[in-house]
Design a protein around this motif. Structure first.
Motif, PDB file in Angstrom:
ATOM      1  N   MET A   2      13.084  28.632  26.083  1.00 18.90           N
ATOM      2  CA  MET A   2      12.490  27.625  26.948  1.00 18.90           C
ATOM      3  C   MET A   2      12.648  27.964  28.429  1.00 18.90           C
ATOM      4  SD  MET A   2      13.109  23.582  26.720  1.00 18.90           S
ATOM      5  CE  MET A   2      11.668  22.575  26.930  1.00 18.90           C
ATOM      6  N   GLU A  35      19.193  26.541  23.925  1.00 20.10           N
ATOM      7  CA  GLU A  35      18.337  27.371  24.757  1.00 20.10           C
ATOM      8  C   GLU A  35      16.864  27.179  24.361  1.00 20.10           C
ATOM      9  OE1 GLU A  35      18.577  31.891  26.472  1.00 20.10           O
ATOM     10  OE2 GLU A  35      18.972  31.594  24.351  1.00 20.10           O
ATOM     11  N   LYS A  36      16.627  26.971  23.075  1.00 21.86           N
ATOM     12  CA  LYS A  36      15.255  26.784  22.583  1.00 21.86           C
ATOM     13  C   LYS A  36      14.732  25.375  22.829  1.00 21.86           C
ATOM     14  CE  LYS A  36      15.560  30.307  19.049  1.00 21.86           C
ATOM     15  NZ  LYS A  36      15.965  30.566  17.688  1.00 21.86           N
ATOM     16  N   ASN A  37      15.598  24.370  22.638  1.00 24.39           N
ATOM     17  CA  ASN A  37      15.109  22.992  22.768  1.00 24.39           C
ATOM     18  C   ASN A  37      15.416  22.356  24.118  1.00 24.39           C
ATOM     19  OD1 ASN A  37      17.777  21.995  22.665  1.00 24.39           O
ATOM     20  ND2 ASN A  37      17.667  21.530  20.484  1.00 24.39           N
ATOM     21  N   GLY A  38      16.205  23.033  24.953  1.00 21.07           N
ATOM     22  CA  GLY A  38      16.491  22.532  26.298  1.00 21.07           C
ATOM     23  C   GLY A  38      17.464  21.370  26.353  1.00 21.07           C
ATOM     24  N   TYR A  62      10.867  25.542  33.514  1.00 17.09           N
ATOM     25  CA  TYR A  62      10.136  25.840  32.291  1.00 17.09           C
ATOM     26  C   TYR A  62       8.635  25.859  32.518  1.00 17.09           C
ATOM     27  CZ  TYR A  62       9.164  20.861  31.981  1.00 17.09           C
ATOM     28  OH  TYR A  62       8.726  19.593  32.240  1.00 17.09           O
ATOM     29  N   ASN A  65       6.724  29.037  32.067  1.00 19.72           N
ATOM     30  CA  ASN A  65       6.649  29.525  30.687  1.00 19.72           C
ATOM     31  C   ASN A  65       5.505  28.897  29.905  1.00 19.72           C
ATOM     32  OD1 ASN A  65       8.971  31.063  31.089  1.00 19.72           O
ATOM     33  ND2 ASN A  65      10.272  29.357  30.533  1.00 19.72           N
ATOM     34  N   THR A  66       4.831  27.910  30.490  1.00 16.29           N
ATOM     35  CA  THR A  66       3.806  27.195  29.730  1.00 16.29           C
ATOM     36  C   THR A  66       2.413  27.740  29.978  1.00 16.29           C
ATOM     37  OG1 THR A  66       3.590  25.547  31.494  1.00 16.29           O
ATOM     38  CG2 THR A  66       5.140  25.047  29.696  1.00 16.29           C
TER      39      THR A  66
END
Length: 67
Positions: A2, A35-38, A62, A65-66
């Motif tokens: 994320m 780290e993945k779900n914040g 983030y 990253n989108t």
């Protein structure tokens, strides 16, 4: 992942996920999930900011990253 900047700073310091997890006092799997779900806790965020420097907006950006 994320937070690309968090990952970049970790790599810059030569730290593994296990290293960062140990610093935070959690398991490697828990760190990787966070780290993945914040979903870091406030104390964990403060610890990460101390470890990697920078500011919150940079480390936990983030939006880039989108795209």
């Amino acid at each position: 992942m994320m937070f690309a900047n968090l990952d970049a700073e970790q790599k810059r310091k030569g730290m593994t996920n296990a290293d960062v997890a140990e610093y935070l006092g959690i398991s490697r799997m828990t760190y990787e999930t966070k780290e993945k779900n914040g979903k870091f806790t406030r104390p964990q965020i403060v610890q990460l900011l101390k470890l990697f420097g920078g500011n919150f907006e940079y480390l936990f950006d983030y939006k880039s990253n989108t795209a």
